[in-house]
Design an enzyme around this catalytic site. Structure first.
Site, PDB file in Angstrom:
ATOM      1  N   ASN A 115      74.919 -37.647 -51.867  1.00  0.00           N
ATOM      2  CA  ASN A 115      74.244 -38.278 -52.993  1.00  0.00           C
ATOM      3  C   ASN A 115      73.475 -37.250 -53.790  1.00  0.00           C
ATOM      4  O   ASN A 115      73.016 -36.239 -53.263  1.00  0.00           O
ATOM      5  CB  ASN A 115      73.317 -39.405 -52.521  1.00  0.00           C
ATOM      6  CG  ASN A 115      71.933 -38.897 -52.167  1.00  0.00           C
ATOM      7  OD1 ASN A 115      71.093 -38.668 -53.047  1.00  0.00           O
ATOM      8  ND2 ASN A 115      71.690 -38.691 -50.868  1.00  0.00           N
ATOM      9  N   ASN A 157      57.924 -35.566 -49.493  1.00  0.00           N
ATOM     10  CA  ASN A 157      59.312 -35.184 -49.712  1.00  0.00           C
ATOM     11  C   ASN A 157      59.326 -33.771 -50.275  1.00  0.00           C
ATOM     12  O   ASN A 157      59.159 -33.557 -51.471  1.00  0.00           O
ATOM     13  CB  ASN A 157      59.961 -36.177 -50.681  1.00  0.00           C
ATOM     14  CG  ASN A 157      61.427 -35.869 -50.896  1.00  0.00           C
ATOM     15  OD1 ASN A 157      61.909 -34.807 -50.507  1.00  0.00           O
ATOM     16  ND2 ASN A 157      62.130 -36.785 -51.520  1.00  0.00           N
ATOM     17  N   CYS A 207      64.062 -32.618 -51.042  1.00  0.00           N
ATOM     18  CA  CYS A 207      65.124 -33.236 -51.822  1.00  0.00           C
ATOM     19  C   CYS A 207      65.995 -32.152 -52.443  1.00  0.00           C
ATOM     20  O   CYS A 207      65.501 -31.318 -53.202  1.00  0.00           O
ATOM     21  CB  CYS A 207      64.566 -34.128 -52.922  1.00  0.00           C
ATOM     22  SG  CYS A 207      65.890 -34.837 -53.918  1.00  0.00           S
TER      23      CYS A 207
END
Lengths: 271, 306
Positions: free
Chosen positions: B70, B128, B131
């Protein structure tokens, strides 16, 4: 109210429709309350590979034995659909349905609509046609494909349109059956000659939908387009299937669509 | 036999060890009918930034062998909308909520946390820093131990709630980044995020994804995730770990617990089966019953090795 269910669905019938397309009839215990334009996520294998389910527009829902049947039309394009074409009858699949927002059939029934399908874009259009025919609402149906042997379910299309005094117009890119050229051209030509439809319901390849979007906005006709985007989940959480709208938002087509009014879509849909 | 499935990640007690991973469960309220968030150990939100983000162009996803890649690009509604539209309802339902925090600059991470501190019912944060799908922020903090320690310390100063750091499997020195996050004040480490990957369309001779590269997830990465989690557990045996990477079954969870995880996150499996976390939880309980494990915590770090 959310009506979607994740249920076992038994493969009970498969019919070859063309060199690349086939229909599946899946038996479920309960009735999946799908409306034309809604879709389901279907498992296409039994292990971890292929990993993801595939989205398929529902082509029909009807009583079947003591339960219910869901009909899908499928084109073999990759590993998942190849598996579906060969899975033995009796195989239990997993079906999460109904999902998304379909066509506005109430609005279509209140006027004379044009239904337009290109190639394997037929399932939601066929479902809409048979539903409109049941309610006695008049419509005309434009069915197109690259070649004559890829025109699917012609008899059912003719029967549905004929039941309400509508026409079935067939078009092929190679001219082997029906009118040569695109369905969009056939529709626009009739419109220019004075035939009128206030709504268009359509599903097909992107170039066909783009041509319809451009034409419909120019002519002031409401066009509802069923879009196809790659998606992993079908329930709005993976954000793989986003579609850009005219207001700049990117929305999950599995949730806000897959049917969108052409005027809502970003300009790239009306090139 | 009754099994005690509760666990703890640092000071945070969870009713069970199975969480929904960031980016696979929306903001916690999208799958109420299929997988109620209050039934899970915790729900980790889609990564939230101070302002909404539109994410990357499409195609954003592609299936690969036993996995998928993704490149969503952290599309999200922004922290303000989350706090106003979802946080309250999640709290009313009794869900344990971990907010996944993203920023392009350190102050943006801090801004997300500060806004959430004024919302109700948030149990903690997961930074995060891994990513692979954005140009700025994310991975650049996650790959440099010095920047990561500073970022973690900045966030630590903004909250006394649980603070987890989600590590990048793409970092040149995984254990080094783990040490840095702990030195900066992290309560726990989540690992792993997706592995940088690509897919090519041989007919068009082009990358499949609009961004060319994306992050690989799903069962294909589980053995790598297990190895990485175990490495970090060996290097930092007292630091609580949250395992993630290709978990599909109850026995997958047990493997992560044995390798040193105190809890796990289920991600891509939710795309296949929205109710996957509930099924996995039930399989985990069955495993414990069959193996006469009365307390799930007894499995944590229980790998028999060497």
């Amino acid at each position: 109210m959310i009506a979607r269910r994740d249920v076992p669905a038994r493969l009970v019938e498969r019919r070859e429709l063309s060199p690349t397309c086939f229909s599946l009839l899946l038996a479920t215990m309960e009735r999946l309350p799908a409306e034309p334009g809604q879709f389901g996520m279907l498992s296409c294998g039994q292990g971890l590979d292929p990993l993801l389910r595939r989205p398929f527009s529902v082509a029909g829902v009807r009583p079947l034995g003591s339960g219910w049947g869901v009909e899908l039309l499928v084109k073999e394009v990759g590993r998942g659909t190849a598996w579906l074409r060969r899975a033995p009858l009796g195989t239990i699949l997993e079906l999460l349905a109904p999902l998304g927002h379909g066509f506005n059939l109430e609005a279509a029934a209140s006027t004379r609509a044009a239904l337009v399908a290109g190639g394997i874009g037929l399932p939601p259009v066929l479902f809409a046609a048979e539903r409109l025919a049941e309610t006695g609402a008049p419509f005309d149906l434009f069915l197109g494909a690259a070649t004559g042997d890829e025109l699917l379910e012609i008899k059912r299309c003719r029967a549905a349109a004929g039941a309400v005094g509508g026409k079935l117009v067939l078009c092929t890119d190679d001219g082997s059956v029906g009118e040569p050229g695109f369905v969009t051209t056939a529709l626009a030509r009739r419109f220019a000659a004075g035939q009128r439809w206030e709504r268009v319901l359509a599903c097909g390849p992107d170039p066909m939908l783009q041509a319809l979007a451009r034409w419909s906005v120019t002519e002031g006709v409401v066009a509802e387009l069923s879009l196809e985007e790659p998606m992993a989940c079908g329930v709005g959480v993976c954000l793989g299937c986003v579609v850009e709208l005219a207001d700049g938002r990117r929305v999950a087509s599995c949730k806000e669509g897959p049917v969108f009014e052409a005027a809502r879509l970003a300009a790239r849909w009306r090139p | 036999m009754r099994v005690d499935l509760s666990t703890a990640v640092g000071a945070l007690t969870l009713a069970n060890p199975v969480m929904a991973a960031s980016g696979t469960f929306g903001y916690g309220l999208d799958l109420l009918d299929l997988c109620p968030p209050e039934c899970l150990g915790a729900v980790v939100t889609k990564g939230l930034s101070p302002a909404p983000r539109a994410g990357n162009p499409t195609p954003r996803i592609v299936e690969t062998a036993a996995g998928m890649i993704n490149a969503i690009g952290l599309q999200n509604i922004g922290v303000e909308a989350f706090c106003q539209e979802a946080a309250g309802e999640l709290a009313r339902r009794g869900a344990t909520v971990i907010v996944n925090v993203f920023g392009e600059r350190p102050e943006q991470y801090r801004a997300v946390i500060e806004r959430c501190e004024r919302a109700e019912g948030i149990a903690g944060y997961e930074l995060n820093v891994s990513c692979p799908n954005v140009d700025h922020g994310g991975m650049e903090f996650g790959h440099d131990p010095h920047q990561l320690e500073a970022l973690t310390a900045l966030c630590r100063a903004a909250t006394s709630k649980s603070l987890w750091v989600k590590l990048s499997p793409n970092a040149p020195d995984l254990v080094g980044t783990a040490h840095a996050a702990v030195a900066g004040g992290a309560d726990a480490l989540t690992l792993i995020n997706t592995l940088r990957a690509m897919a090519i369309d041989p007919y068009r001779r082009r990358p499949v994804l609009a961004t060319a590269f994306g992050g690989l997830s799903g069962p294909a990465i589980k053995p790598i995730a297990l190895r990485m989690l175990y490495e970090v557990h060996c290097a930092l045996p007292t630091v609580p770990l949250v395992g993630i990477g290709g978990i599909e079954t109850g026995s997958d969870v047990v493997e992560f617990l044995l390798a040193g995880a105190s809890a796990v996150q289920v991600g891509t499996a939710i795309f296949r089966h929205p109710a996957a976390p509930l099924r996995i939880l039930s399989e985990l309980e069955d495993f414990c019953v069959a193996q006469k494990v009365g307390e799930l915590r007894a499995l944590i770090g229980g790998l028999r090795w060497p």
